[in-house]
Design an enzyme around this catalytic site. Structure first.
Site, PDB file in Angstrom:
ATOM      1  N   ARG A 238      35.713  67.461  23.242  1.00 13.63           N
ATOM      2  CA  ARG A 238      36.403  68.600  23.837  1.00 13.63           C
ATOM      3  C   ARG A 238      36.899  68.183  25.215  1.00 13.63           C
ATOM      4  O   ARG A 238      36.185  67.508  25.968  1.00 13.63           O
ATOM      5  CB  ARG A 238      35.473  69.816  23.961  1.00 13.63           C
ATOM      6  CG  ARG A 238      35.189  70.532  22.645  1.00 13.63           C
ATOM      7  CD  ARG A 238      36.444  71.207  22.088  1.00 13.63           C
ATOM      8  NE  ARG A 238      36.177  72.004  20.890  1.00 13.63           N
ATOM      9  CZ  ARG A 238      36.240  71.554  19.659  1.00 13.63           C
ATOM     10  NH1 ARG A 238      36.542  70.265  19.458  1.00 13.63           N
ATOM     11  NH2 ARG A 238      36.018  72.343  18.630  1.00 13.63           N
ATOM     12  N   GLU A 267      45.464  72.559  26.712  1.00 19.77           N
ATOM     13  CA  GLU A 267      46.183  72.217  25.484  1.00 19.77           C
ATOM     14  C   GLU A 267      47.144  73.333  25.103  1.00 19.77           C
ATOM     15  O   GLU A 267      46.737  74.504  25.102  1.00 19.77           O
ATOM     16  CB  GLU A 267      45.187  71.959  24.339  1.00 19.77           C
ATOM     17  CG  GLU A 267      44.281  70.767  24.605  1.00 19.77           C
ATOM     18  CD  GLU A 267      43.265  70.516  23.488  1.00 19.77           C
ATOM     19  OE1 GLU A 267      43.212  71.325  22.541  1.00 19.77           O
ATOM     20  OE2 GLU A 267      42.537  69.514  23.573  1.00 19.77           O
ATOM     21  N   HIS A 286      45.011  66.649  19.650  1.00 17.82           N
ATOM     22  CA  HIS A 286      43.843  67.323  19.066  1.00 17.82           C
ATOM     23  C   HIS A 286      43.945  67.340  17.538  1.00 17.82           C
ATOM     24  O   HIS A 286      43.830  68.396  16.903  1.00 17.82           O
ATOM     25  CB  HIS A 286      43.712  68.752  19.609  1.00 17.82           C
ATOM     26  CG  HIS A 286      42.298  69.278  19.523  1.00 17.82           C
ATOM     27  ND1 HIS A 286      41.767  70.118  20.457  1.00 17.82           N
ATOM     28  CD2 HIS A 286      41.309  69.087  18.597  1.00 17.82           C
ATOM     29  CE1 HIS A 286      40.521  70.435  20.130  1.00 17.82           C
ATOM     30  NE2 HIS A 286      40.215  69.813  19.003  1.00 17.82           N
TER      31      HIS A 286
END
Length: 330
Positions: A238, A267, A286
């Site tokens: 993360r 993000e 991601h």
């Protein structure tokens, strides 16, 4: 008939067989797209189960009167607030810690190899007609791989899969995880060390911890200063586990050789982020968990977990394990 509310469904719900799994078990499937907590509460307060990968506030959790299980198609549960409330109410929180293991481990190795072998900048050099002038033999900055040390921060399923892959490249593997018994490290043939030793001794540091208050900015300026100047940081966990501003500063100062990042603090990553202009940084959006198989399995598994709990059976993965003491699941 149990009412299962599917919140913010992806694409056509049921395309991977998830609707069929629920309906075969006698569940009524209701799709909902709430825009705020008020609409969320209205849609879910009388649900027997929630199928949702997204943020759940304490207010919403407290409003669930009939809910027995909430299933998410994620590993990390950092967007779910009120875990204590769920446990008190007897709501089982399910995640999918095993679905993405191979994909994330493979992406970790892909980022590491891309950083070590300068794959991205070399690709750009060739495409730009710069075959000779910027060749790695002239820049002299290709990191050695064989015989080097990779340090794993966190030693769960994904990190253990990375360790197996790393051994195939003759990498020495060390790991830090204060929550695991020594037997886990021994079984994997990996040496358990302190966080400081991971940072000081590793040529490559790879992050594999969930995002929680205790892991937010686990790697900040002080920790990054412990790393070797020629070390490379990999993060597929993360984004907020790493202090991004501190990482950028370290890279700009030449205090680190590079980084491979699948996750960022913000993000999508802003186009003006300094990371975007660094030739020694490899970025992916991601997507470490993505594959054709995993994309389908991540949709089926929450449905299977819901059916298990509603049938009085123990699901495969429980995030709030204390809740099991309140329930009589077989």
């Amino acid at each position: 008939m149990f009412k299962v509310v599917v919140v913010q469904p992806w694409g056509g719900f049921g395309e991977a067989g998830e609707r069929e799994i629920l309906e075969r078990a006698g569940c009524e499937v209701v799709l909902a797209t709430p825009k705020d907590d008020d609409e969320m509460i209205a849609a879910t307060h009388d649900a027997d189960a929630l199928y949702y990968t997204g943020a759940i506030s304490r207010r919403v959790m407290g409003s669930l009167d009939r809910c027995k299980v909430i299933a998410q198609s994620a590993i990390g549960m950092n967007t779910v607030e009120g875990v204590d409330i769920a446990t008190e109410k007897g709501i089982v929180l399910c995640n999918v810690p095993d679905v993405f293991v191979d994909e994330v481990a493979n992406q970790t190795m892909a980022l590491l190899l891309a950083c070590v072998r300068l794959i991205v900048p070399l690709d750009h050099f060739v495409r730009g007609g710069d075959w000779h002038a910027r060749a790695p033999r002239e820049t002299g900055d290709v990191h050695r791989l064989t015989g080097e040390t990779v340090g794993l921060i966190g030693f769960g399923n994904i990190a253990r899969a990375v360790a197996r892959r790393a051994s195939g490249f003759d990498l020495r593997v060390i790991a830090y995880d204060p929550f695991l018994p020594q037997a886990v490290f021994d079984a994997a043939g990996v040496r358990s060390v302190s966080l400081a030793q991971i940072l000081q001794d590793s040529d490559f540091v790879s992050v594999h911890v969930p995002l929680m208050p205790s892991t937010h900015h686990l790697l900040g300026a002080a920790e990054l200063r412990l790393m070797k100047r020629n070390a490379i940081l990999i993060n597929t966990a993360r984004g907020p586990v790493v202090d991004e501003a501190a990482l950028i500063a370290a890279l700009q100062a030449g205090a680190l050789a590079g980084a491979g990042l699948d996750v960022m603090e913000e993000e999508p990553l802003p186009p003006d982020s300094p990371l975007c202009g660094m030739h020694n940084v490899v970025l992916s959006p991601h997507v470490a968990s993505v594959s054709t198989w995993a994309n389908g399995e991540r949709r089926r598994r929450p449905a299977q977990e819901i059916v298990a709990v509603l049938s009085g059976l123990r699901p495969r993965a429980v995030w709030n394990r204390d809740v099991l003491e309140r329930l009589n699941l077989r």
